[in-house]
Design an enzyme around this catalytic site. Structure first.
Site, PDB file in Angstrom:
ATOM      1  N   ILE A 197       0.745  -1.206  -0.045  1.00  0.00           N
ATOM      2  CA  ILE A 197       0.064  -0.093  -0.066  1.00  0.00           C
ATOM      3  C   ILE A 197       0.725   1.276  -0.013  1.00  0.00           C
ATOM      4  CG2 ILE A 197      -1.894  -1.180   1.293  1.00  0.00           C
ATOM      5  CD1 ILE A 197      -0.894   0.455   3.574  1.00  0.00           C
ATOM      6  N   GLN A 242       0.778  -2.193   9.724  1.00  0.00           N
ATOM      7  CA  GLN A 242       1.827  -2.565  10.772  1.00  0.00           C
ATOM      8  C   GLN A 242       1.178  -2.841  12.244  1.00  0.00           C
ATOM      9  OE1 GLN A 242       4.329  -3.247  13.526  1.00  0.00           O
ATOM     10  NE2 GLN A 242       3.722  -1.067  14.004  1.00  0.00           N
ATOM     11  N   TYR A 244       1.432   2.864  17.684  1.00  0.00           N
ATOM     12  CA  TYR A 244       0.401   2.132  16.861  1.00  0.00           C
ATOM     13  C   TYR A 244      -0.813   2.520  17.141  1.00  0.00           C
ATOM     14  CZ  TYR A 244      -2.842  -1.524  15.888  1.00  0.00           C
ATOM     15  OH  TYR A 244      -3.986  -2.274  15.518  1.00  0.00           O
ATOM     16  N   PHE A 281       1.065  -6.670  34.931  1.00  0.00           N
ATOM     17  CA  PHE A 281       1.589  -5.854  35.795  1.00  0.00           C
ATOM     18  C   PHE A 281       1.752  -6.292  37.260  1.00  0.00           C
ATOM     19  CE2 PHE A 281      -0.543  -3.581  32.404  1.00  0.00           C
ATOM     20  CZ  PHE A 281       0.441  -2.574  31.965  1.00  0.00           C
ATOM     21  N   ARG A 323      -9.240  -8.065  28.940  1.00  0.00           N
ATOM     22  CA  ARG A 323      -9.560  -7.587  27.595  1.00  0.00           C
ATOM     23  C   ARG A 323     -10.758  -8.020  27.138  1.00  0.00           C
ATOM     24  NH1 ARG A 323      -5.632  -4.934  28.447  1.00  0.00           N
ATOM     25  NH2 ARG A 323      -3.725  -4.654  27.280  1.00  0.00           N
TER      26      ARG A 323
END
Length: 329
Positions: free
Chosen positions: A52, A75, A141, A203, A212
């Site tokens: 791309i 990415q 990101y 952590f 999550r």
């Protein structure tokens, strides 16, 4: 309807391609195969081995003239984005901008963008987190995804390019590679089926790991199909709204594998331990009420059902060993 899917040989993108093909669409794929594989290619789609970020993709737009661009090429490594933020921006921001400009030039009717709900909100004070919460991305990101969203909105205001932005929660399912920057489900399943002891990153204050929202990839693909016919330009969270600790997820993966008749050693009942990765956030759960109310989408797969289908995929590829024998031994 002709749909161009970038990253269409990758984990999520290939499922999106399959869904569009099943829906009767003419599908074109652009993929540089940096993380995708030809094994994932739907034979009914037209494939271009291209990047791309390269100028040559204009020829593809000129020749194919897609009605919809569904952009999944990216990415995807959060740690790599921290280590090499310039590379992350080159692919995720400049690559998206190139696609937007070509979409404008060649009359694309709609641009669908795969963003990140799992990273873009940062350590949100409101959980589950809705689309009205102001993003506070803490990694390059996530920053690149947020910047791309802003460019998409600019192209709508300036050029009338319609869009739907889908902010995914943590996606898992068949075809997710367990190497490099992979999802934790893929890593756990691959290691357990090959007789290796997985590691739980956490952590110090939270021994159960991060929290999550895990969404099955086929639910994600279905959201893209619906987005293709959604009229109002908007941003939608795509997730289950359900919280799962990493340790709980690990136990579910172990249980699913054992139910398939494979032996997991009792010493693997607890994972090994390591510290959280750079850029990790502690809690990420999405409120997907808007997608349900405005798109008619909601998750159909429970984590248990999705994990069973994912493990079946690994087993179909020869992972694990015969029933009653230790996995990977």
């Amino acid at each position: 309807m002709k749909v161009l899917v970038t990253g269409g040989c990758g984990f999520i993108g290939s499922h999106v391609v399959d869904a569009f093909v099943s829906d009767g669409c003419d599908v074109v794929i652009i993929d540089n195969l940096s993380t995708g594989t030809m094994e994932n290619l739907n034979v009914k789609a037209k494939f271009y081995h291209s990047d791309i970020c390269s100028e040559e993709i204009e020829e593809i737009f000129h020749d194919e003239k897609p009605d919809i661009v569904d952009h999944h090429a990216a990415q995807i490594s959060l740690p790599l984005s921290i280590k090499e933020p310039l590379l992350d921006a080159e692919v995720n921001i400049k690559g998206t901008l190139r696609l937007l400009d070509l979409s404008r030039k060649y009359g694309v009717k709609k641009f669908i963008f795969s963003s990140t709900g799992g990273a873009i909100y940062g350590e949100a004070e409101k959980v589950p987190t809705g689309e009205d919460y102001c993003p506070e991305p803490v990694s390059p990101y996530a920053i690149s995804k947020f910047a791309s969203e802003k460019y998409i909105k600019f192209f709508f205001r300036q050029h009338g390019l319609a869009y739907t932005i889908l902010r995914y929660s943590n996606v898992y399912g068949p075809r997710q590679i367990p190497h490099g920057e992979a999802g934790v489900v893929a890593i756990f399943a691959d290691m357990l089926l090959s007789g290796r002891h997985p590691v739980l990153n956490h952590f110090p204050e939270e021994k159960q790991g991060v929290i999550r929202d895990y969404c099955f990839v086929k639910d994600i693909a279905r959201a893209n199909i619906i987005a293709a016919t959604t009229d109002k330009p908007s941003i939608f969270n795509i997730g289950t709204g359900k919280a799962t600790h990493t340790l709980e997820l690990y136990a579910l993966v172990v249980d699913v594998i054992r139910k398939k008749g494979l032996v997991i050693p009792s010493t693997f009942d607890e994972p090994l331990r390591d510290s959280a990765r750079a850029g990790d956030i502690q809690v990420s759960i999405l409120n997907a009420a808007k997608a349900r109310e405005e798109m008619g989408w909601e998750s159909a797969y429970s984590v248990e059902t999705g994990l069973a289908e994912t493990v079946d995929w690994y087993l179909s590829r020869g992972a694990g060993s015969k029933k009653g024998k230790p996995a990977g031994r």
